[in-house]
Design a protein around this motif. Structure first.
Motif, mmCIF file in Angstrom:
data_model
loop_
_atom_site.group_PDB
_atom_site.id
_atom_site.type_symbol
_atom_site.label_atom_id
_atom_site.label_comp_id
_atom_site.label_asym_id
_atom_site.label_seq_id
_atom_site.Cartn_x
_atom_site.Cartn_y
_atom_site.Cartn_z
ATOM 1 N N PHE A 176 -46.869 20.494 47.360
ATOM 2 C CA PHE A 176 -46.142 19.331 47.869
ATOM 3 C C PHE A 176 -44.907 19.221 47.050
ATOM 4 C CE2 PHE A 176 -50.680 18.370 48.882
ATOM 5 C CZ PHE A 176 -50.722 18.099 50.181
ATOM 6 N N ILE A 177 -43.874 19.687 48.074
ATOM 7 C CA ILE A 177 -42.333 19.384 47.390
ATOM 8 C C ILE A 177 -41.446 18.109 47.857
ATOM 9 C CG2 ILE A 177 -40.416 20.873 47.161
ATOM 10 C CD1 ILE A 177 -41.722 23.375 47.900
ATOM 11 N N GLU A 178 -41.201 17.470 46.671
ATOM 12 C CA GLU A 178 -40.035 16.304 47.206
ATOM 13 C C GLU A 178 -39.053 16.592 48.163
ATOM 14 O OE1 GLU A 178 -40.951 13.105 43.461
ATOM 15 O OE2 GLU A 178 -39.033 14.453 43.454
ATOM 16 N N PHE A 179 -38.901 15.753 49.060
ATOM 17 C CA PHE A 179 -37.872 16.098 49.981
ATOM 18 C C PHE A 179 -36.247 15.848 49.148
ATOM 19 C CE2 PHE A 179 -35.755 13.981 53.914
ATOM 20 C CZ PHE A 179 -35.112 15.133 54.294
ATOM 21 N N MET A 180 -35.473 17.178 49.329
ATOM 22 C CA MET A 180 -34.438 16.909 48.559
ATOM 23 C C MET A 180 -33.154 16.727 49.411
ATOM 24 S SD MET A 180 -34.940 19.998 45.722
ATOM 25 C CE MET A 180 -35.467 21.209 47.019
ATOM 26 N N PRO A 181 -32.001 16.061 49.021
ATOM 27 C CA PRO A 181 -30.827 15.593 49.818
ATOM 28 C C PRO A 181 -30.073 17.013 49.557
ATOM 29 C CG PRO A 181 -30.967 14.772 47.551
ATOM 30 C CD PRO A 181 -31.906 15.351 47.354
ATOM 31 N N PHE A 182 -29.233 17.177 50.784
ATOM 32 C CA PHE A 182 -28.353 18.173 50.903
ATOM 33 C C PHE A 182 -27.241 17.722 52.069
ATOM 34 C CE2 PHE A 182 -31.661 20.767 49.014
ATOM 35 C CZ PHE A 182 -31.048 21.235 48.231
ATOM 36 N N ASP A 183 -26.258 18.171 51.981
ATOM 37 C CA ASP A 183 -25.137 17.702 52.880
ATOM 38 C C ASP A 183 -25.619 17.751 54.349
ATOM 39 O OD1 ASP A 183 -23.056 16.680 52.036
ATOM 40 O OD2 ASP A 183 -21.611 18.529 52.268
#
Ligand code: SAM
Length: 334
Positions: free
Chosen positions: A188-195
């Motif tokens: 499970f991978i944390e949701f990361m912010p991108f543009d």
């Protein structure tokens, strides 16, 4: 030979190579609905250029290589690249990250070319939701891809899921349960912010919370894995597989980061979350000797920051600061 050290005494021995920025899916957490304007063909490194960079890097002590994208299997003849990388020698681990859509078609070819392992990204087990999240993907193709990977011995199969609140978090338990019967590593991978994505504080689920949701299946025992990378692994009692939690935001692993990224258009990127990049293309196409390529690789290692700047306070409270990161994952190489 161990890999070169950066300014913070980390050994850098892992390169992630993006072979294309193109993808056959448009995942809603990765790309805008209209997709992204593809990088022009002439800007993309040729296989020969990639192999040259890797030959120099392996000579410097890089031992672990992952092929990614975009979707790596959409680039023509990726198996040729894999066998050419394998021919360099001295590589301990050669793997590939894929959405699995074309894996049924290519698994055997990848094995024959010398790939050691694959990671498969899968964020829903429900066909309709999968189609919605990927904007058109057919989950049956991914399931066939997983089957083919198992049959051809591409094990252990790692399945990467990004839980997003209100979207697929109700499937965390079902994904965790997959490990009861199959020897999968479900991560499970944390949701990361991108543009380019729809990240928000509300949609983000920290790894600790994801882990506690999985614990409704049963108690988890920590598992030590030799090549665990950034994941923390656990096992349910009598399970054949393991679950892993990757927390780039809530508990980042920069202290152990051993990686460099090479983008499809030839930029060495020392940190996923920093826009600092060293362009290798002028040297590669301008007739520079190998020691110049080595100098540029060393420079990017020197420039590797101590840690990313997405600190707790940023992602918890100041949503705006997150949007200074420009290149999306598919352009960097996830
Ligand atoms: N196409 C391949 C695939 O789907 O695995 C490789 C590239 S994809 C960009 C690599 C990984 O990045 C996938 O596992 C995907 O789930 C992950 N990813 C993309 N955007 C993300 C985000 N905003 N947060 C967390 N993971 C993300």
């Amino acid at each position: 030979m161990s890999g070169p050290k950066d300014s913070f005494e980390r050994t850098i021995d892992y390169m992630r190579i993006s072979v294309t920025d193109r993808c056959n899916l448009r995942c809603i957490y990765c790309m805008p609905p209209e997709g992204l304007v593809p990088i022009e063909h002439k800007e993309i490194l040729s296989y020969e250029e990639i192999v040259r960079v890797l030959r120099v890097a392996v000579n410097m002590g890089v031992k672990k290589i992952r092929i990614t994208g975009g979707e790596p299997l959409v680039r023509k003849n990726v198996s040729y690249l894999i066998s050419s990388i394998k021919d360099i020698g001295g590589i301990k681990d050669l793997s590939l990250t894929t959405n699995g859509i074309l894996l049924g078609q290519y698994a055997q070819e990848l094995v024959d070319a010398g790939i050691d392992r694959v990671n498969i990204s899968l964020d829903s087990l429900k066909p309709d939701r999968y189609r919605e999240m990927t904007r058109g993907g057919d989950i049956d193709m991914v399931l066939k891809g997983i089957e083919a990977a198992e049959k051809t011995g591409l094990v252990p199969i790692k399945i990467n899921m990004v839980p997003i609140r209100g979207l697929n978090d109700d499937e965390i338990v079902e994904f965790a349960r997959l490990t009861l019967k199959a020897p999968y590593q479900v991560r499970f991978i944390e949701f990361m912010p991108f543009d380019t994505n729809m990240w928000s504080r509300e949609k983000f689920i920290p790894a600790d919370e994801i882990k506690s949701i999985t614990e409704s299946v049963g108690p988890l025992t920590p598992v030590f894995m030799r090549k665990s990378g950034p994941a923390r692994y656990f096992r349910f009692e009598e399970a054949t597989g393991v679950v892993g939690f990757i927390s780039p935001l809530s508990n980042h692993f920069c202290r152990e980061c051993n990686r460099l990224r090479l983008t499809a258009d030839g930029k060495l990127r020392p940190c996923l979350f920093s826009e600092t990049e060293i362009d290798l293309k002028p040297a590669l196409r301008g007739g520079a000797p190998d020691n110049e390529i080595e100098r540029l690789i060393r420079l990017s290692i020197e420039l590797k920051p101590q840690g990313h700047t997405l600190q707790d306070s940023d992602y918890r409270t100041r949503r705006k600061t997150l949007h200074r990161y420009r290149r999306p994952m598919s352009r960097i190489g996830g």
